[in-house]
Scaffold this active site. Structure first.
Site, PDB file in Angstrom:
ATOM      1  N   SER A 304      36.909  39.269  43.938  1.00  9.73           N
ATOM      2  CA  SER A 304      37.023  40.698  43.534  1.00  9.73           C
ATOM      3  C   SER A 304      37.208  41.584  44.560  1.00  9.73           C
ATOM      4  CB  SER A 304      35.917  41.037  42.767  1.00  9.73           C
ATOM      5  OG  SER A 304      35.848  41.860  42.098  1.00  9.73           O
ATOM      6  N   ASP A 315      47.317  42.457  55.020  1.00 10.58           N
ATOM      7  CA  ASP A 315      48.699  42.664  54.784  1.00 10.58           C
ATOM      8  C   ASP A 315      49.110  43.773  55.567  1.00 10.58           C
ATOM      9  OD1 ASP A 315      48.920  40.537  52.904  1.00 10.58           O
ATOM     10  OD2 ASP A 315      49.261  42.089  51.127  1.00 10.58           O
ATOM     11  N   LYS A 329      39.897  36.363  42.074  1.00 13.19           N
ATOM     12  CA  LYS A 329      39.710  37.135  40.914  1.00 13.19           C
ATOM     13  C   LYS A 329      40.499  38.348  41.398  1.00 13.19           C
ATOM     14  CE  LYS A 329      37.129  40.030  38.242  1.00 13.19           C
ATOM     15  NZ  LYS A 329      37.227  41.386  38.059  1.00 13.19           N
TER      16      LYS A 329
END
Length: 482
Positions: A304, A315, A329
């Site tokens: 999460s 990224d 999740k």
């Protein structure tokens, strides 16, 4: 995971209309349905069937049953059929959830999920009775106070573990790869979760452990970085951010934590069916580390909001991600208040990392894969429950699912020998909550952390390459704008 804002239900929504229709139809079974749906798209035939079932249960069930119990059960069934994370919250359950996100609640400090009638541990929160008792991710709780849990709803089992601080509760646990059940007696406590802790691993090299994301986690992380900077005489050479077995929490706290280490760039964005489900969160800076290199430790219990932070730092090329594939999740739950004082926790969107990858059911693949230090721990990690294994899980199309680790750290020589004795073995909990009793992590027992520090210090580490182990220095990313 709760979005830190709750959209108000629109006037004239299906929720408001359908309740009135159910009550009206249930008064008589002689209603004739002339159309499958009315002009508002309400499924009248299905509502009539519901009314018939409601009336039959009220009249013929072996024990008298209240309208409230039946209606609450119907709402629960409707919402839980959607996905594993949507839920109807009674006023009591809503209050308990709000206390949890504020970081103070009563109980054992254990994150669990119900799957196919089995109560399975996701993680034990650092420093709580559950963590101190040695409860591990992947443990299956089969009895509470010697009462079997088969057929008992998830929320009921959670209520059974909660209670007055100072009282005791006995858990019977099945642990993967052990033949005999474990019986553990824990003392309930007021759980004051300190979600952020920090320490110096070596001169100039800091460590921050985040056990979950609460409302104050972002500000606490920034304070921890500032404290480490002071200990390092104003110049940190590098930082390890430990998110292993972090089950997530408040979305806004994850965004704020990622922003702590970024000067600019996208952190996360969400996409759903409605306009207010589409959101974008970007970094504002400054980077509190001033560009010092970072490594983020994750495993299958990182979920999460922990995955939001991990995805952003990966990224945006701010940090190396090290460990195992995360939980997966990748959905957003919005808490929508209801007129009865309860709320609907509804999945309203999926979130995406800056590179456009949905991690729903897939997880985030680390740059550097490293397994625990012995066979037993590796087996336990493999048994960690993943999002993709949950009943009714949402699947998201993802062009990024083919990603693989760039490097794989070779296991230490000791990992090939027989399983260590209890006196010398580091348990999964030791590695996951190394800083639970003190602020100083255990580098001797915690193999992934030890290798992460070596990489941060530009030391050569054993890497698997073409079936053999070679020693090499893994390059660290440079912060954007530095």
């Amino acid at each position: 995971m709760s979005v830190p804002r709750s959209p108000k239900p629109r006037s004239g929504t299906l929720l408001g209309v359908s309740v009135g229709l159910v009550l009206g139809v249930s008064a008589s079974f002689a209603v004739t349905v002339h159309a499958a749906k009315d002009q508002n798209g309400i499924p009248l035939e299905q509502i009539q069937t519901f009314s018939q079932v409601f009336g039959i249960v009220k009249s013929h069930y072996v024990d008298p049953t209240s309208d409230k119990k039946l209606m609450d059960g119907a709402i629960n069934g409707m919402v839980s059929a959607l996905d594993p994370h949507s839920a109807y919250l009674t006023p009591k359950e809503l209050k308990e959830m709000q206390v949890f996100t504020n970081g103070k609640f009563g109980g054992l400090g254990i994150e669990v999920t119900g799957e196919h009638g089995v109560l399975k541990v996701i993680s034990a929160i650092d420093g709580t009775p559950a963590a101190k008792a040695g409860i591990e991710p992947g443990d299956i709780i089969i009895k509470i106070d010697h009462k079997a849990l088969q057929g008992i709803a998830l929320q009921k089992t959670v209520d059974m573990m909660r209670g007055k601080p100072g009282t005791q509760v006995t858990l019977t646990i099945l642990r993967p790869h052990q033949t005999q059940p474990l019986t553990l007696t824990l003392t309930r406590a007021i759980i004051k979760v300190q979600s952020v802790r920090s320490a110096m691993l070596a001169p100039g090299y800091g460590y921050i452990r985040i056990s979950q994301f609460q409302e104050n986690t972002g500000s606490a992380t920034r304070k921890a970085v500032e404290h480490l900077e002071q200990e390092a005489n104003g110049h940190l050479k590098g930082l390890i951010l430990d998110l292993r077995n972090n089950p997530g929490g408040v979305l806004g706290a994850g965004v704020e934590t990622a922003d702590t280490f970024l000067n600019k760039g996208l952190i996360v964005y969400t996409k759903g069916r409605t306009d207010d489900s589409d959101m974008r969160f970007s970094a504002h800076g400054p980077d509190y580390l001033h560009g010092a290199p970072m490594i983020v430790l994750v495993n299958g219990g990182s979920a999460s909001a922990a995955e939001i932070v991990t995805g952003a730092l990966k990224d945006d090329h701010r940090a190396l991600i090290m460990g195992q594939r995360t939980f997966g999740k990748g959905s957003v739950q919005t808490v929508i208040p209801l007129s009865n004082g309860g709320a609907l926790k509804l999945t309203t969107a999926l979130y995406y990392t800056p590179a456009g990858c949905s991690i729903q059911s897939e997880g985030i693949v680390p740059n550097i894969e490293v397994q625990p230090s012995n066979a037993r721990l590796r087996a336990l990690d493999a048994d960690l429950l993943k999002e993709s294994e949950l009943h009714g899980v949402l699947k998201a199309p993802d062009e990024c699912r083919k990603a693989t680790p760039r490097y794989t750290i070779a296991p230490p020589a000791s990992a090939t020998v027989a399983t260590p004795t209890a006196a010398t073995e580091s348990t999964a909990a030791d590695e996951a909550i190394a800083a639970s009793s003190t602020l100083k992590p255990n580098l001797v027992k915690d193999y992934p952390l030890r290798e992460a520090l070596a990489i941060l210090q530009n030391q050569a580490v054993p890497v698997q390459e073409k079936g053999r182990s070679v020693t090499m220095v893994i390059p660290l990313p440079k912060a954007v704008g530095q």
